[in-house]
Design an enzyme around this catalytic site. Sequence first.
Site, PDB file in Angstrom:
ATOM      1  CG  LEU A 125      -3.067  15.487 -11.830  1.00 30.05           C
ATOM      2  CD1 LEU A 125      -3.692  15.640 -10.455  1.00 30.05           C
ATOM      3  CD2 LEU A 125      -3.409  16.720 -12.678  1.00 30.05           C
ATOM      4  CD  GLU A 127      -3.414   8.087  -9.320  1.00 28.94           C
ATOM      5  OE1 GLU A 127      -4.272   7.164  -9.362  1.00 28.94           O
ATOM      6  OE2 GLU A 127      -3.119   8.700  -8.290  1.00 28.94           O
ATOM      7  N   GLY A 340      11.053  15.634 -49.737  1.00 30.85           N
ATOM      8  CA  GLY A 340      11.647  14.377 -49.235  1.00 30.85           C
ATOM      9  C   GLY A 340      12.671  14.628 -48.145  1.00 30.85           C
ATOM     10  CD  GLU A 363       1.465  21.453 -18.249  1.00 32.65           C
ATOM     11  OE1 GLU A 363       0.828  22.396 -17.779  1.00 32.65           O
ATOM     12  OE2 GLU A 363       2.688  21.384 -18.277  1.00 32.65           O
ATOM     13  CB  THR A 365      -6.471  16.008 -24.428  1.00 34.47           C
ATOM     14  OG1 THR A 365      -7.802  16.120 -23.896  1.00 34.47           O
ATOM     15  CG2 THR A 365      -5.776  14.796 -23.813  1.00 34.47           C
TER      16      THR A 365
HETATM   17  C1  LIG Z   1       5.473  13.152 -22.512  1.00 34.52           C
HETATM   18  C2  LIG Z   1       4.422  13.355 -21.464  1.00 34.52           C
HETATM   19  C3  LIG Z   1       4.704  14.113 -20.329  1.00 34.52           C
HETATM   20  C4  LIG Z   1       3.749  14.264 -19.323  1.00 34.52           C
HETATM   21  N1  LIG Z   1       4.090  14.919 -18.156  1.00 34.52           N
HETATM   22  C5  LIG Z   1       3.227  14.897 -17.097  1.00 34.52           C
HETATM   23  C6  LIG Z   1       3.617  15.418 -15.815  1.00 34.52           C
HETATM   24  O1  LIG Z   1       4.715  15.944 -15.647  1.00 34.52           O
HETATM   25  N2  LIG Z   1       2.744  15.294 -14.787  1.00 34.52           N
HETATM   26  C7  LIG Z   1       1.514  14.728 -14.917  1.00 34.52           C
HETATM   27  O2  LIG Z   1       0.790  14.641 -13.940  1.00 34.52           O
HETATM   28  N3  LIG Z   1       1.105  14.229 -16.140  1.00 34.52           N
HETATM   29  C8  LIG Z   1       1.935  14.302 -17.210  1.00 34.52           C
HETATM   30  N4  LIG Z   1       1.550  13.793 -18.433  1.00 34.52           N
HETATM   31  C9  LIG Z   1       0.226  13.181 -18.562  1.00 34.52           C
HETATM   32  C10 LIG Z   1      -0.745  13.986 -19.420  1.00 34.52           C
HETATM   33  O3  LIG Z   1      -1.127  15.153 -18.765  1.00 34.52           O
HETATM   34  C11 LIG Z   1      -1.923  13.040 -19.769  1.00 34.52           C
HETATM   35  O4  LIG Z   1      -1.423  12.088 -20.690  1.00 34.52           O
HETATM   36  C12 LIG Z   1      -3.105  13.780 -20.328  1.00 34.52           C
HETATM   37  O5  LIG Z   1      -3.710  14.592 -19.355  1.00 34.52           O
HETATM   38  C13 LIG Z   1      -4.177  12.833 -20.913  1.00 34.52           C
HETATM   39  O6  LIG Z   1      -4.494  11.792 -20.036  1.00 34.52           O
HETATM   40  P1  LIG Z   1      -4.477  10.278 -20.588  1.00 34.52           P
HETATM   41  O7  LIG Z   1      -3.176  10.079 -21.259  1.00 34.52           O
HETATM   42  O8  LIG Z   1      -4.825   9.381 -19.474  1.00 34.52           O
HETATM   43  O9  LIG Z   1      -5.604  10.238 -21.691  1.00 34.52           O
HETATM   44  P2  LIG Z   1      -7.176   9.938 -21.461  1.00 34.52           P
HETATM   45  O10 LIG Z   1      -7.708  10.809 -20.393  1.00 34.52           O
HETATM   46  O11 LIG Z   1      -7.393   8.474 -21.341  1.00 34.52           O
HETATM   47  O12 LIG Z   1      -7.775  10.447 -22.835  1.00 34.52           O
HETATM   48  C14 LIG Z   1      -7.765   9.671 -24.037  1.00 34.52           C
HETATM   49  C15 LIG Z   1      -8.548  10.446 -25.091  1.00 34.52           C
HETATM   50  O13 LIG Z   1      -9.918  10.591 -24.665  1.00 34.52           O
HETATM   51  C16 LIG Z   1     -10.258  11.966 -24.649  1.00 34.52           C
HETATM   52  N5  LIG Z   1     -11.194  12.226 -23.542  1.00 34.52           N
HETATM   53  C17 LIG Z   1     -11.080  11.874 -22.238  1.00 34.52           C
HETATM   54  N6  LIG Z   1     -12.134  12.313 -21.542  1.00 34.52           N
HETATM   55  C18 LIG Z   1     -12.939  12.964 -22.406  1.00 34.52           C
HETATM   56  C19 LIG Z   1     -14.194  13.650 -22.316  1.00 34.52           C
HETATM   57  N7  LIG Z   1     -14.833  13.784 -21.148  1.00 34.52           N
HETATM   58  N8  LIG Z   1     -14.726  14.169 -23.431  1.00 34.52           N
HETATM   59  C20 LIG Z   1     -14.093  14.071 -24.626  1.00 34.52           C
HETATM   60  N9  LIG Z   1     -12.914  13.438 -24.790  1.00 34.52           N
HETATM   61  C21 LIG Z   1     -12.343  12.896 -23.699  1.00 34.52           C
HETATM   62  C22 LIG Z   1      -8.951  12.693 -24.464  1.00 34.52           C
HETATM   63  O14 LIG Z   1      -9.031  14.049 -24.896  1.00 34.52           O
HETATM   64  C23 LIG Z   1      -8.031  11.848 -25.320  1.00 34.52           C
HETATM   65  O15 LIG Z   1      -8.165  12.228 -26.666  1.00 34.52           O
HETATM   66  C24 LIG Z   1       2.467  13.683 -19.478  1.00 34.52           C
HETATM   67  C25 LIG Z   1       2.172  12.960 -20.640  1.00 34.52           C
HETATM   68  C26 LIG Z   1       3.124  12.782 -21.611  1.00 34.52           C
HETATM   69  C27 LIG Z   1       2.775  11.958 -22.836  1.00 34.52           C
END
Ligand SMILES: Cc1cc2nc3c(=O)[nH]c(=O)nc-3n(C[C@H](O)[C@H](O)[C@H](O)COP(=O)(O)OP(=O)(O)OC[C@H]3O[C@@H](n4cnc5c(N)ncnc54)[C@H](O)[C@@H]3O)c2cc1C
Length: 379
Positions: A125, A127, A340, A363, A365
Amino acid sequence: MDFQLTKEQAMIRKVIRDFADAEVAPGANERDKTGAFPADVFAKLAELGMLGLPFPEKYGGADADSICFAIVVEELSRVCGSTGITYSAHISLGAAPIYLFGTEKQKEMFLKPLCKGEYLGAFGLTEPNAGSDAGGTQTAARLKEDQWVLTGSKCFITNGSFAKHLAITAVTEQSKGTNGISAFLVPTDATGFTVKANYEKMGLNASNTTELILEEVTIPKENLLGEEGKGYKQFLATLDGGRIGIAAMAVGIAQGAYDKSLQYAKERKQFGKSLSTFQAIQFKLADMAMNIEVARNMVYKAAWLKDQGKNFKKEAAMAKLFASEMCMRVCDQAIQIHGGYGYMKEYQVERFFRDAKLLEIGEGTSEVQRMVIARQIGC
Ligand SMILES: Cc1cc2nc3c(=O)[nH]c(=O)nc-3n(C[C@H](O)[C@H](O)[C@H](O)COP(=O)(O)OP(=O)(O)OC[C@H]3O[C@@H](n4cnc5c(N)ncnc54)[C@H](O)[C@@H]3O)c2cc1C
């Protein structure tokens, strides 16, 4: 109301707890250091019938309920977060959307091998420019004669290197917004499909996190998952179930950190007494035990609602939010109790601390969970 596990749930807990202690725990620290994927563990989990656990027997599953799934995720995560996330993603993100939205033919072709453990399930999902806002998906799919052609990229995808196909979202009609996003089952060996596993992570080092690049990937028309334009809604529903998995991981990691802390507090002596005789340490352990208990009950409740066919969106988001934040606090206190030594890799609680952080991000934040809950309570 019955707070006791059923016979089946208790039996699965015993089997997986023994397995986790005997087969998963011993190599966990080494895998964290080297990043080696626990392939042997997953071969054995397949033999135990765990890789299709909550799916019907006719697809090769074990017909168990969502509480059993949560128990397995918890017990694996209690000793190794990387094994926990790999398992949770396989079931709740890889296999579940095929079970929920696939045709009979797709279930035969794509769900059965996942249940047998022939390879792992994954879900694409996120990107580079569409994380919390999955509606901003840029990967696109267009129909060319009788085939779909997909172009774009996905990031942070769990299990990508060990999947033979993935469920992926792509825009099929830009003008329709989220109603123009569809889901597809894409074979990873298709021409133009590249899986890269080059991330250097903070934790969950033995789990496989990948980048997917799709360059004019052509797949049969019948690989559309569910209806055209319903992909966004399908994936949101999939994430509701996935959140039970992440919350169960949090309970497991916290339990692992707590167990080690209690044992250490009893053994370590300062001022001529065990740490566990100091009230300051006792209170930390009491808070840890209480919070883990609350989170576990929340996970079981969300799983129970799901199994009853009731709406569980709010409860799954609450369980995921509470359990992941609780897990960070518990792991922090676990290091504090170890002093420690807690800062040293040998004592493992620092691994739990690093692994736990992902639970507040993946899944959805913590901020996104609060948004989901706020919507559910009528804000
Ligand atoms: C180890 C790992 C495994 C993963 N596995 C998968 C997977 O299998 N499949 C998949 O599809 N994805 C996967 N992900 C992706 C994960 O779901 C995303 O990283 C997550 O949804 C957050 O998206 P982002 O990293 O783009 O952060 P962003 O969306 O850029 O967010 C950055 C910060 O801004 C905050 N924020 C964003 N929008 C708002 C808002 N409207 N109001 C307040 N705060 C906001 C967020 O809470 C966060 O603190 C994985 C990520 C990791 C690190």
